[in-house]
Design a protein around this motif. Structure first.
Motif, PDB file in Angstrom:
ATOM      1  N   GLY A  68       0.832  -1.196   0.000  1.00  0.00           N
ATOM      2  CA  GLY A  68       0.000   0.000   0.000  1.00  0.00           C
ATOM      3  C   GLY A  68       0.859   1.235   0.000  1.00  0.00           C
ATOM      4  O   GLY A  68       2.092   1.155   0.028  1.00  0.00           O
ATOM      5  N   PRO A  69       0.221   2.396  -0.022  1.00  0.00           N
ATOM      6  CA  PRO A  69       0.975   3.637  -0.004  1.00  0.00           C
ATOM      7  C   PRO A  69       1.837   3.743   1.257  1.00  0.00           C
ATOM      8  O   PRO A  69       1.435   3.283   2.327  1.00  0.00           O
ATOM      9  CB  PRO A  69      -0.103   4.718   0.000  1.00  0.00           C
ATOM     10  N   SER A  70       3.010   4.326   1.100  1.00  0.00           N
ATOM     11  CA  SER A  70       3.909   4.507   2.229  1.00  0.00           C
ATOM     12  C   SER A  70       4.883   5.630   1.900  1.00  0.00           C
ATOM     13  O   SER A  70       4.953   6.087   0.756  1.00  0.00           O
ATOM     14  CB  SER A  70       4.685   3.220   2.513  1.00  0.00           C
ATOM     15  N   ARG A  71       5.647   6.041   2.893  1.00  0.00           N
ATOM     16  CA  ARG A  71       6.674   7.056   2.650  1.00  0.00           C
ATOM     17  C   ARG A  71       7.704   6.552   1.656  1.00  0.00           C
ATOM     18  O   ARG A  71       8.189   7.306   0.814  1.00  0.00           O
ATOM     19  CB  ARG A  71       7.364   7.429   3.950  1.00  0.00           C
ATOM     20  N   GLU A  72       8.043   5.273   1.770  1.00  0.00           N
ATOM     21  CA  GLU A  72       9.037   4.694   0.870  1.00  0.00           C
ATOM     22  C   GLU A  72       8.545   4.721  -0.575  1.00  0.00           C
ATOM     23  O   GLU A  72       9.301   5.039  -1.487  1.00  0.00           O
ATOM     24  CB  GLU A  72       9.377   3.261   1.293  1.00  0.00           C
ATOM     25  N   VAL A  73       7.275   4.378  -0.770  1.00  0.00           N
ATOM     26  CA  VAL A  73       6.700   4.411  -2.123  1.00  0.00           C
ATOM     27  C   VAL A  73       6.692   5.849  -2.636  1.00  0.00           C
ATOM     28  O   VAL A  73       7.051   6.117  -3.783  1.00  0.00           O
ATOM     29  CB  VAL A  73       5.282   3.788  -2.142  1.00  0.00           C
ATOM     30  N   GLY A  74       6.301   6.779  -1.788  1.00  0.00           N
ATOM     31  CA  GLY A  74       6.293   8.186  -2.174  1.00  0.00           C
ATOM     32  C   GLY A  74       7.679   8.675  -2.555  1.00  0.00           C
ATOM     33  O   GLY A  74       7.842   9.403  -3.541  1.00  0.00           O
ATOM     34  N   ALA A  75       8.686   8.267  -1.786  1.00  0.00           N
ATOM     35  CA  ALA A  75      10.065   8.660  -2.088  1.00  0.00           C
ATOM     36  C   ALA A  75      10.524   8.069  -3.415  1.00  0.00           C
ATOM     37  O   ALA A  75      11.210   8.736  -4.201  1.00  0.00           O
ATOM     38  CB  ALA A  75      10.997   8.229  -0.961  1.00  0.00           C
ATOM     39  N   LEU A  76      10.139   6.821  -3.666  1.00  0.00           N
ATOM     40  CA  LEU A  76      10.514   6.185  -4.927  1.00  0.00           C
ATOM     41  C   LEU A  76       9.844   6.889  -6.105  1.00  0.00           C
ATOM     42  O   LEU A  76      10.487   7.156  -7.133  1.00  0.00           O
ATOM     43  CB  LEU A  76      10.152   4.699  -4.910  1.00  0.00           C
ATOM     44  N   ILE A  77       8.577   7.235  -5.954  1.00  0.00           N
ATOM     45  CA  ILE A  77       7.872   7.958  -7.020  1.00  0.00           C
ATOM     46  C   ILE A  77       8.548   9.305  -7.277  1.00  0.00           C
ATOM     47  O   ILE A  77       8.752   9.698  -8.429  1.00  0.00           O
ATOM     48  CB  ILE A  77       6.385   8.146  -6.662  1.00  0.00           C
ATOM     49  N   THR A  78       8.913   9.996  -6.210  1.00  0.00           N
ATOM     50  CA  THR A  78       9.590  11.286  -6.349  1.00  0.00           C
ATOM     51  C   THR A  78      10.905  11.134  -7.095  1.00  0.00           C
ATOM     52  O   THR A  78      11.232  11.944  -7.967  1.00  0.00           O
ATOM     53  CB  THR A  78       9.828  11.922  -4.959  1.00  0.00           C
ATOM     54  N   THR A  79      11.653  10.092  -6.765  1.00  0.00           N
ATOM     55  CA  THR A  79      12.919   9.832  -7.456  1.00  0.00           C
ATOM     56  C   THR A  79      12.688   9.596  -8.940  1.00  0.00           C
ATOM     57  O   THR A  79      13.386  10.158  -9.788  1.00  0.00           O
ATOM     58  CB  THR A  79      13.617   8.603  -6.829  1.00  0.00           C
TER      59      THR A  79
END
Length: 94
Positions: A68-79
Motif C-alpha cells: 500500500g501507499p507509504s513514505r518509501e513508495v512516495g520517495a521512490l515515485i519522487t525519485t
C-alpha cells in the motif's frame, strides 16, 4: 549458432513479458491514486504512465510488491518522476 541465440532470446523475452505486464499493472494500481491526489483526472493518469515508463525493472518490482501507499513508495515515485525521461514524457503528453 547465431540463430539459436536469437531464438533463445526471443523465448526468454516472451516468458518475461507477462511478469513485466503484471508488475506494471500492480504498480499502476498503487501509484495512480497517490498521483491523482496531486494531479486529479487525466493528468494523474499521464503522470502515472510516465512514472512507470521511466522506472527501472527493479523499481517496478518494488512498487508492485508494496502492500500500500507509504513514505518509501512516495520517495521512490519522487525519485522516478524527477528523472529527465519522466519529465520529458509528461511534457510530451501535455
Amino acid at each position: 549458432m547465431v540463430m539459436k541465440k536469437i531464438v533463445f532470446s526471443v523465448m526468454l523475452a516472451a516468458f518475461a513479458l507477462p511478469a513485466f505486464a503484471q508488475d506494471t499493472t500492480r504498480a499502476r494500481a498503487l501509484i495512480l491514486p497517490m498521483l491523482q491526489e496531486i494531479s486529479p483526472g487525466p493528468a494523474g493518469e499521464v503522470l502515472a504512465d510516465c512514472v512507470l515508463a521511466a522506472a527501472t525493472a527493479d523499481e517496478l518490482a518494488t512498487l508492485s510488491a508494496a502492500t500500500g501507499p507509504s513514505r518509501e513508495v512516495g520517495a521512490l515515485i519522487t525519485t522516478i518522476v524527477s528523472r529527465p525521461a519522466a519529465l520529458n514524457c509528461v511534457n510530451a503528453a501535455s
